[in-house]
Design a protein around this motif. Structure first.
Motif, PDB file in Angstrom:
ATOM      1  N   GLY A  12      16.730  58.928  24.992  1.00  0.00           N
ATOM      2  CA  GLY A  12      17.588  60.019  24.568  1.00  0.00           C
ATOM      3  C   GLY A  12      18.271  60.690  25.732  1.00  0.00           C
ATOM      4  O   GLY A  12      18.500  60.087  26.784  1.00  0.00           O
ATOM      5  N   PHE A  13      18.586  61.950  25.528  1.00  0.00           N
ATOM      6  CA  PHE A  13      19.370  62.735  26.487  1.00  0.00           C
ATOM      7  C   PHE A  13      18.485  63.732  27.219  1.00  0.00           C
ATOM      8  O   PHE A  13      17.562  64.303  26.642  1.00  0.00           O
ATOM      9  N   THR A  14      18.805  63.938  28.496  1.00  0.00           N
ATOM     10  CA  THR A  14      18.101  64.897  29.341  1.00  0.00           C
ATOM     11  C   THR A  14      19.120  65.892  29.876  1.00  0.00           C
ATOM     12  O   THR A  14      20.168  65.499  30.395  1.00  0.00           O
ATOM     13  N   LEU A  15      18.815  67.170  29.765  1.00  0.00           N
ATOM     14  CA  LEU A  15      19.607  68.241  30.370  1.00  0.00           C
ATOM     15  C   LEU A  15      18.700  68.869  31.416  1.00  0.00           C
ATOM     16  O   LEU A  15      17.638  69.410  31.082  1.00  0.00           O
ATOM     17  N   SER A  16      19.068  68.757  32.704  1.00  0.00           N
ATOM     18  CA  SER A  16      18.148  69.172  33.763  1.00  0.00           C
ATOM     19  C   SER A  16      18.824  70.039  34.808  1.00  0.00           C
ATOM     20  O   SER A  16      20.048  70.029  34.955  1.00  0.00           O
ATOM     21  N   ASN A  17      17.996  70.781  35.540  1.00  0.00           N
ATOM     22  CA  ASN A  17      18.445  71.624  36.641  1.00  0.00           C
ATOM     23  C   ASN A  17      17.289  71.768  37.621  1.00  0.00           C
ATOM     24  O   ASN A  17      16.149  71.433  37.312  1.00  0.00           O
ATOM     25  N   VAL A  18      17.594  72.269  38.803  1.00  0.00           N
ATOM     26  CA  VAL A  18      16.584  72.576  39.819  1.00  0.00           C
ATOM     27  C   VAL A  18      16.668  74.072  40.074  1.00  0.00           C
ATOM     28  O   VAL A  18      17.751  74.608  40.333  1.00  0.00           O
ATOM     29  N   SER A  19      15.533  74.760  40.001  1.00  0.00           N
ATOM     30  CA  SER A  19      15.520  76.218  40.148  1.00  0.00           C
ATOM     31  C   SER A  19      15.840  76.655  41.579  1.00  0.00           C
ATOM     32  O   SER A  19      15.606  75.919  42.541  1.00  0.00           O
ATOM     33  N   ASN A  20      16.378  77.864  41.712  1.00  0.00           N
ATOM     34  CA  ASN A  20      16.628  78.557  42.973  1.00  0.00           C
ATOM     35  C   ASN A  20      17.649  77.901  43.892  1.00  0.00           C
ATOM     36  O   ASN A  20      17.653  78.149  45.097  1.00  0.00           O
ATOM     37  N   ILE A  21      18.493  77.045  43.350  1.00  0.00           N
ATOM     38  CA  ILE A  21      19.693  76.629  44.053  1.00  0.00           C
ATOM     39  C   ILE A  21      20.838  76.920  43.104  1.00  0.00           C
ATOM     40  O   ILE A  21      20.665  76.927  41.890  1.00  0.00           O
ATOM     41  N   ASP A  22      21.995  77.226  43.633  1.00  0.00           N
ATOM     42  CA  ASP A  22      23.110  77.683  42.813  1.00  0.00           C
ATOM     43  C   ASP A  22      23.840  76.500  42.175  1.00  0.00           C
ATOM     44  O   ASP A  22      24.963  76.194  42.517  1.00  0.00           O
TER      45      ASP A  22
END
Length: 176
Positions: A12-22
């Motif tokens: 399926g689909f993944t929506l991701s981010n890494v915390s504490n970087i803009d």
């Protein structure tokens, strides 16, 4: 036990981010497999192996930055059945970094530049996922899961004292 154990595929689909970087969330994909051990009619245990493309994106001063992190994630999912078709899922997870890179596009000379590679990232990550799975029909399920990383993505030498943790939302189709 008369309860069926089953092999399945999940993608399926993944929506991701890494915390504490803009950076912003990045839309990508995941694919893998698992095996469900049906312990009782209201509880099952599912170890999985999932390839997951994660990361984040940003545009800073007209330069596009792509943070691509490829993981082999190994969640162990505990499913608690509310009804025969609906479960609440809890999944501690080990993530093994398969590859990583950060690239820019569109600098003043319109060059693509690789600014970070796998050596700048931690090679393992731990996280915990919470979600739900719904049985659409006998062979098809849909799963929604949020996983919060508990360990840093970047090595401290690169990012300083910031906590940089993965944050992912997944929508998966499971086929048995």
């Amino acid at each position: 036990s008369d309860l069926p154990d089953e092999f399945y595929t999940r993608h399926g689909f993944t929506l991701s981010n890494v915390s504490n970087i803009d950076h912003n969330y990045k839309l990508s994909f995941h694919i893998g497999f698992g095996y469900e051990f049906q312990i009782t009619s209201f509880y099952s245990l599912q170890p999985e192996a999932i390839f997951s493309r994660q990361g984040s994106t940003a545009v800073i001063d007209g330069v596009r930055i792509r943070n691509r992190l490829n993981y082999i994630n190994i969640p162990v999912v505990s499913r608690f059945f509310i009804t025969p078709k609906l479960s609440l899922d809890v999944a501690p997870q080990l993530g093994l970094l398969a590859s990583a890179r950060v690239k820019t596009k569109g600098d003043k000379n319109n060059r693509n530049i690789k600014i970070l590679s796998s050596e700048d990232f931690n090679t393992t990550e731990f996280g915990v996922g919470l979600g739900t799975t719904y049985k659409i029909c006998e062979d098809t399920h849909i799963m929604f899961r949020y996983t919060q990383g508990l360990t840093n993505v970047y090595k401290k030498s690169y990012i300083g004292d910031k906590n940089t943790r993965n944050s992912t939302f997944e929508i998966s189709f499971i086929f048995r």
